[in-house]
Design a protein around this motif. Structure first.
Motif, PDB file in Angstrom:
ATOM      1  N   ILE A 306       0.852  -1.190   0.000  1.00 44.79           N
ATOM      2  CA  ILE A 306       0.000   0.000   0.000  1.00 44.79           C
ATOM      3  C   ILE A 306       0.888   1.240   0.000  1.00 44.79           C
ATOM      4  CG2 ILE A 306      -1.791   1.255   1.254  1.00 44.79           C
ATOM      5  CD1 ILE A 306      -2.614  -1.440   2.507  1.00 44.79           C
ATOM      6  N   ASP A 307       0.669   2.090  -0.979  1.00 42.31           N
ATOM      7  CA  ASP A 307       1.429   3.327  -1.104  1.00 42.31           C
ATOM      8  C   ASP A 307       0.623   4.447  -0.450  1.00 42.31           C
ATOM      9  OD1 ASP A 307       2.747   5.626  -1.836  1.00 42.31           O
ATOM     10  OD2 ASP A 307       2.952   5.085  -3.952  1.00 42.31           O
ATOM     11  N   PRO A 308       1.093   5.000   0.675  1.00 41.48           N
ATOM     12  CA  PRO A 308       0.303   6.040   1.347  1.00 41.48           C
ATOM     13  C   PRO A 308       0.089   7.286   0.502  1.00 41.48           C
ATOM     14  CG  PRO A 308       2.486   5.815   2.345  1.00 41.48           C
ATOM     15  CD  PRO A 308       2.320   4.667   1.413  1.00 41.48           C
ATOM     16  N   THR A 309       1.011   7.558  -0.439  1.00 37.64           N
ATOM     17  CA  THR A 309       0.805   8.725  -1.302  1.00 37.64           C
ATOM     18  C   THR A 309      -0.390   8.531  -2.216  1.00 37.64           C
ATOM     19  OG1 THR A 309       2.314   7.910  -3.034  1.00 37.64           O
ATOM     20  CG2 THR A 309       3.278   9.216  -1.255  1.00 37.64           C
ATOM     21  N   VAL A 310      -0.675   7.281  -2.590  1.00 36.18           N
ATOM     22  CA  VAL A 310      -1.846   6.991  -3.416  1.00 36.18           C
ATOM     23  C   VAL A 310      -3.123   7.240  -2.616  1.00 36.18           C
ATOM     24  CG1 VAL A 310      -3.142   5.129  -4.551  1.00 36.18           C
ATOM     25  CG2 VAL A 310      -0.691   5.375  -4.963  1.00 36.18           C
ATOM     26  N   LEU A 311      -3.138   6.801  -1.355  1.00 34.76           N
ATOM     27  CA  LEU A 311      -4.325   7.017  -0.525  1.00 34.76           C
ATOM     28  C   LEU A 311      -4.579   8.508  -0.318  1.00 34.76           C
ATOM     29  CD1 LEU A 311      -3.890   4.245   2.210  1.00 34.76           C
ATOM     30  CD2 LEU A 311      -4.956   4.086  -0.036  1.00 34.76           C
ATOM     31  N   THR A 312      -3.514   9.261  -0.085  1.00 34.62           N
ATOM     32  CA  THR A 312      -3.660  10.705   0.096  1.00 34.62           C
ATOM     33  C   THR A 312      -4.201  11.362  -1.167  1.00 34.62           C
ATOM     34  OG1 THR A 312      -1.838  10.738   1.696  1.00 34.62           O
ATOM     35  CG2 THR A 312      -2.426  12.825   0.657  1.00 34.62           C
ATOM     36  N   ALA A 313      -3.656  10.954  -2.309  1.00 31.18           N
ATOM     37  CA  ALA A 313      -4.095  11.531  -3.583  1.00 31.18           C
ATOM     38  C   ALA A 313      -5.541  11.164  -3.881  1.00 31.18           C
ATOM     39  CB  ALA A 313      -3.178  11.060  -4.710  1.00 31.18           C
ATOM     40  N   PHE A 314      -5.949   9.927  -3.557  1.00 31.70           N
ATOM     41  CA  PHE A 314      -7.323   9.500  -3.802  1.00 31.70           C
ATOM     42  C   PHE A 314      -8.291  10.324  -2.950  1.00 31.70           C
ATOM     43  CE2 PHE A 314     -11.122   6.951  -3.267  1.00 31.70           C
ATOM     44  CZ  PHE A 314     -11.339   6.436  -4.527  1.00 31.70           C
ATOM     45  N   ALA A 315      -7.963  10.477  -1.670  1.00 27.89           N
ATOM     46  CA  ALA A 315      -8.845  11.241  -0.781  1.00 27.89           C
ATOM     47  C   ALA A 315      -8.962  12.691  -1.235  1.00 27.89           C
ATOM     48  CB  ALA A 315      -8.322  11.175   0.649  1.00 27.89           C
ATOM     49  N   ALA A 316      -7.849  13.252  -1.700  1.00 27.92           N
ATOM     50  CA  ALA A 316      -7.868  14.642  -2.151  1.00 27.92           C
ATOM     51  C   ALA A 316      -8.674  14.806  -3.429  1.00 27.92           C
ATOM     52  CB  ALA A 316      -6.436  15.137  -2.361  1.00 27.92           C
ATOM     53  N   LYS A 317      -8.476  13.885  -4.383  1.00 27.44           N
ATOM     54  CA  LYS A 317      -9.154  14.016  -5.672  1.00 27.44           C
ATOM     55  C   LYS A 317     -10.660  13.866  -5.533  1.00 27.44           C
ATOM     56  CE  LYS A 317      -9.280  12.559 -10.430  1.00 27.44           C
ATOM     57  NZ  LYS A 317      -8.365  12.787 -11.535  1.00 27.44           N
ATOM     58  N   PHE A 318     -11.094  12.949  -4.663  1.00 25.06           N
ATOM     59  CA  PHE A 318     -12.522  12.646  -4.585  1.00 25.06           C
ATOM     60  C   PHE A 318     -13.212  13.294  -3.386  1.00 25.06           C
ATOM     61  CE2 PHE A 318     -10.684   9.371  -7.287  1.00 25.06           C
ATOM     62  CZ  PHE A 318     -11.482   9.515  -8.410  1.00 25.06           C
ATOM     63  N   ALA A 319     -12.528  14.248  -2.766  1.00 23.19           N
ATOM     64  CA  ALA A 319     -13.206  15.060  -1.744  1.00 23.19           C
ATOM     65  C   ALA A 319     -14.372  15.807  -2.369  1.00 23.19           C
ATOM     66  CB  ALA A 319     -12.216  16.027  -1.114  1.00 23.19           C
ATOM     67  N   VAL A 320     -14.203  16.203  -3.627  1.00 18.22           N
ATOM     68  CA  VAL A 320     -15.280  16.909  -4.333  1.00 18.22           C
ATOM     69  C   VAL A 320     -16.498  16.009  -4.518  1.00 18.22           C
ATOM     70  CG1 VAL A 320     -14.496  16.261  -6.657  1.00 18.22           C
ATOM     71  CG2 VAL A 320     -15.735  18.399  -6.338  1.00 18.22           C
ATOM     72  N   SER A 321     -16.295  14.695  -4.449  1.00 20.12           N
ATOM     73  CA  SER A 321     -17.384  13.724  -4.582  1.00 20.12           C
ATOM     74  C   SER A 321     -18.036  13.407  -3.243  1.00 20.12           C
ATOM     75  CB  SER A 321     -16.859  12.420  -5.194  1.00 20.12           C
ATOM     76  OG  SER A 321     -16.034  12.649  -6.304  1.00 20.12           O
ATOM     77  N   GLY A 322     -17.573  14.052  -2.181  1.00 22.70           N
ATOM     78  CA  GLY A 322     -18.096  13.752  -0.848  1.00 22.70           C
ATOM     79  C   GLY A 322     -17.375  12.621  -0.159  1.00 22.70           C
ATOM     80  N   PHE A 323     -16.286  12.110  -0.779  1.00 16.72           N
ATOM     81  CA  PHE A 323     -15.528  11.012  -0.166  1.00 16.72           C
ATOM     82  C   PHE A 323     -14.724  11.544   1.014  1.00 16.72           C
ATOM     83  CE2 PHE A 323     -11.827   8.232   0.260  1.00 16.72           C
ATOM     84  CZ  PHE A 323     -12.435   6.989   0.323  1.00 16.72           C
ATOM     85  N   ARG A 324     -14.713  10.790   2.103  1.00 13.77           N
ATOM     86  CA  ARG A 324     -14.002  11.194   3.313  1.00 13.77           C
ATOM     87  C   ARG A 324     -12.767  10.331   3.517  1.00 13.77           C
ATOM     88  NH1 ARG A 324     -19.187  10.532   4.348  1.00 13.77           N
ATOM     89  NH2 ARG A 324     -18.804   8.576   5.458  1.00 13.77           N
ATOM     90  N   ALA A 325     -11.663  10.963   3.917  1.00 14.62           N
ATOM     91  CA  ALA A 325     -10.400  10.240   4.108  1.00 14.62           C
ATOM     92  C   ALA A 325     -10.542   9.129   5.143  1.00 14.62           C
ATOM     93  CB  ALA A 325      -9.295  11.214   4.517  1.00 14.62           C
ATOM     94  N   GLU A 326     -11.411   9.335   6.139  1.00 10.07           N
ATOM     95  CA  GLU A 326     -11.565   8.307   7.174  1.00 10.07           C
ATOM     96  C   GLU A 326     -12.258   7.042   6.661  1.00 10.07           C
ATOM     97  OE1 GLU A 326     -14.599  11.640   8.194  1.00 10.07           O
ATOM     98  OE2 GLU A 326     -12.560  11.455   7.381  1.00 10.07           O
ATOM     99  N   ALA A 327     -12.797   7.079   5.449  1.00  4.98           N
ATOM    100  CA  ALA A 327     -13.367   5.861   4.856  1.00  4.98           C
ATOM    101  C   ALA A 327     -12.276   4.905   4.393  1.00  4.98           C
ATOM    102  CB  ALA A 327     -14.272   6.222   3.677  1.00  4.98           C
ATOM    103  N   LEU A 328     -11.087   5.435   4.128  1.00  2.00           N
ATOM    104  CA  LEU A 328      -9.985   4.591   3.659  1.00  2.00           C
ATOM    105  C   LEU A 328      -9.498   3.701   4.794  1.00  2.00           C
ATOM    106  CD1 LEU A 328      -8.024   7.176   1.520  1.00  2.00           C
ATOM    107  CD2 LEU A 328      -8.990   5.029   0.665  1.00  2.00           C
ATOM    108  N   ALA A 329      -9.425   2.398   4.527  1.00  6.83           N
ATOM    109  CA  ALA A 329      -8.999   1.449   5.549  1.00  6.83           C
ATOM    110  C   ALA A 329      -7.924   0.526   4.970  1.00  6.83           C
ATOM    111  CB  ALA A 329     -10.181   0.628   6.049  1.00  6.83           C
ATOM    112  N   PRO A 330      -6.650   0.853   5.162  1.00  9.20           N
ATOM    113  CA  PRO A 330      -5.601  -0.099   4.789  1.00  9.20           C
ATOM    114  C   PRO A 330      -5.775  -1.381   5.598  1.00  9.20           C
ATOM    115  CG  PRO A 330      -4.683   2.082   5.218  1.00  9.20           C
ATOM    116  CD  PRO A 330      -6.099   2.109   5.707  1.00  9.20           C
TER     117      PRO A 330
END
Length: 592
Positions: A306-330
């Motif tokens: 798991i690349d943490p930079t990918v998770l950070t980028a995903f959360a940032a890109k889809f914040a506009v979609s209402g996605f929350r970083a706390e939904a990500l569960a490695p």
């Protein structure tokens, strides 16, 4: 249709998986159990839905045929593109007391076809269940690779079985073997992990509360893959239902996965790291803005480093979609442990910048300052009741304290009894004993550390490279190269060790970088290779023996998407790796 009845059993007290599932059928016969998006371009009209009663009837029909033609305990190879027919075949095997062997369709690549033939032979498959559409491909594969002549049946074709006489489930218990889950083969020949009803039920009972499981699940994961199989079985047992789509549709158009989640109120969906990275790269900003991902509360990420930079980028890109970083569960898991071991949703991913020099000495120590060479490593959460977790020195078998890197050992009811017909290997892998005499541990082969009560996974022992007495972790190099060189493609493999580059000045410490490149002019490749060498030397303090730059798609992967590191090393060592450009040593040039 009879009225629904109260549930008699739960995950902890059900005598077997089939009894629990049939209990669910009786309680909610008309409730939607499973749906499959047959047409990814039509999110509503393209969905085919089955109720619990329909899935039960389909499973009983297949069980009737299996019971008439095979003795109990026979292994049945399941070759399906995914979705409804796979679910019917899986539960049909369970109803009839057969051992299901989920596997990918043959495909067109020789190594996939040979791997499937090895699974058929190793399992001793007595029959194959597939669909009418895939029947010609399966028969052609059998003839091509010389698979023994065994019955091949399309479960979705009409049969002579009279519906009123459909088979009732046979007597089972928790010790009954339910399926063989074949490993990916990323580090060797695929092996069949024996999974009993008890492991499936216990792992679900522990994993669901730990992951805060509630709501509808779904996604694109292949159902022969261990994480994909759990994403099917858990919601069916829990009464949540699941919505599935074709993995190929996701690969072709990653936004289709996210649109599925939005359109069908999917709350839980899992995927490997590469899927989140693909969405970051391929989904257009305007498409992200049109999505509503606010109801996606469990976005599990696992199956590969798991690349943490990918998770950070995903959360940032889809914040506009209402996605929350706390939904990500490695999450961390493996087939030998019935998949789930640890994971922690409900918070943004926890990471630490770990000192690279300390890592080379086997210590998991956060970097003291920003100017220290460091690697960001993500937590897979605290160990849960699914397994006891220990970090052990693989040579001395001494249990290591927090903050020390070693092999992850597991123990508990989620652990498989062993590999199918591999008694010579099972004692060492599944019966490992610590230096203090504590036995019955699974040796995972994974490197990791416990730090502040949480589990951090850092690659495979077999992949670790020792350079002049220092430990080097190839995924660290690969991650750093992609971060610093945008011209590199999405996949690369670093490897080394004795015999990698025959004739090198120091064969034992040879390090080779192979990496796909994307749209790089031929006259730019020599300079890029030199820059790769400089980056590795500057960031890791080691010399690169050889660099091979490859066309997109040249890096071999398993059917679940993991890079086949040992296979790439073999191709390079044998001079069979065709490169767009390479430095002078050890590999053929496609222009030469």
């Amino acid at each position: 249709m009879k009225d629904g009845q109260p549930m008699k059993y739960g995950l902890t007290d059900a005598p077997d998986l089939v009894t629990l599932f049939r209990d669910r059928v009786a309680a909610e016969p008309d409730t939607e159990a499973i749906a499959f998006l047959a047409d990814s371009s039509d999110l509503s009209g393209g969905l085919v839905r089955w109720s619990y009663a329909r899935l039960d009837a389909e499973a009983r029909g297949r069980a009737a045929w299996l019971g008439e033609h095979l003795p109990r305990g026979s292994r049945v190879l399941l070759l399906h593109p995914g979705g409804l027919e796979f679910a019917a075949a899986l539960f049909g095997c369970l109803y009839a007391g057969m051992i299901a062997v989920p596997a990918p369709l043959p495909g067109r690549y020789r190594h996939h076809r040979r791997r499937l033939a090895a699974i058929a032979e190793d399992s001793g498959a007595a029959a194959i269940l597939t669909t009418a559409k895939e029947l010609p491909e399966v028969r052609e594969w059998m003839a091509d690779v010389g698979v023994a002549a065994i019955p091949v049946v399309a479960g979705d074709e009409p049969t002579d079985t009279d519906p009123p006489s459909l088979a009732d489930p046979v007597a089972l218990d928790r010790t009954t073997t339910a399926l063989l889950q074949y490993t990916s083969g990323s580090t060797g020949a695929p092996k069949g992990v024996v999974v009993r009803h008890d492991q499936l039920l216990f792992n679900a009972a522990e994993g669901m509360p730990a992951l805060r499981w509630h709501g509808r699940a779904g996604g694109w994961l292949p159902l022969y893959h261990d994480m994909g199989l759990n994403q099917l079985i858990w919601p069916l047992l829990h009464g949540d239902g699941c919505v599935l789509m074709d993995p190929i549709a996701f690969v072709r158009r990653p936004v289709s996965w996210l649109r599925l989640i939005d359109a069908h109120d999917i709350n839980m969906s899992f995927a490997p790291n590469f899927a989140f990275e693909l969405c970051v790269r391929k989904v257009r900003d305007e498409d992200a803005a049109a999505l509503d991902l606010s109801r996606w509360h469990l976005a599990g990420c696992g199956s590969e480093p798991i690349d943490p930079t990918v998770l950070t980028a995903f959360a940032a890109k889809f914040a506009v979609s209402g996605f929350r970083a706390e939904a990500l569960a490695p999450v961390y898991g493996l087939a030998e442990a019935t998949v789930y071991v640890s994971g922690h949703p409900g918070r943004p991913p926890v990471t630490h910048r770990v000192d690279l020099d300390a890592l080379a000495r086997g210590a998991f120590v956060p970097a003291a300052s920003d100017d220290r060479q460091a690697r960001e490593v993500v937590s897979c959460g605290p160990p849960t009741g699914a397994c006891e977790v220990r970090v052990v020195d693989p040579e001395t078998r001494e249990e290591l304290p927090e903050g020390q890197l070693g092999e992850i050992w597991l123990r508990g009811r989620s652990i498989s009894p062993g590999y199918w017909r591999r008694d010579d290997e099972n004692a060492e892998v599944f019966g490992a004993v610590t230096a203090t005499g504590e036995g019955c541990h699974l040796r995972t082969g994974d490197l990791g550390a416990l730090y502040e009560g949480e589990l951090y996974v850092h690659g495979r022992i077999k992949d670790m490279i020792i350079v002049h007495g220092r430990n080097v972790y190839p995924q660290d190099i690969e991650q750093e190269l992609r971060a610093q060189h945008p011209e590199l493609g999405k996949a690369g493999v670093v490897f080394g060790g004795p015999g990698t580059v025959v004739g090198a000045e120091d064969e034992a410490s040879a390090v080779v970088v192979t990496h796909e490149v994307s749209k790089v002019p031929a006259d730019r490749l020599p300079a890029l290779a030199a820059e790769i060498r400089n980056t590795v030397g500057r960031e890791f303090g080691i010399s690169v023996t050889a660099v091979a730059l490859l066309k997109p798609g040249a890096v071999l992967r398993t059917t679940s998407g993991k890079v086949r590191r040992s296979a790439m090393r073999d191709l390079f060592r044998e001079g069979r790796l065709t490169a767009l450009y390479q430095d002078p040593q050890g590999v053929k040039d496609s222009h030469g």
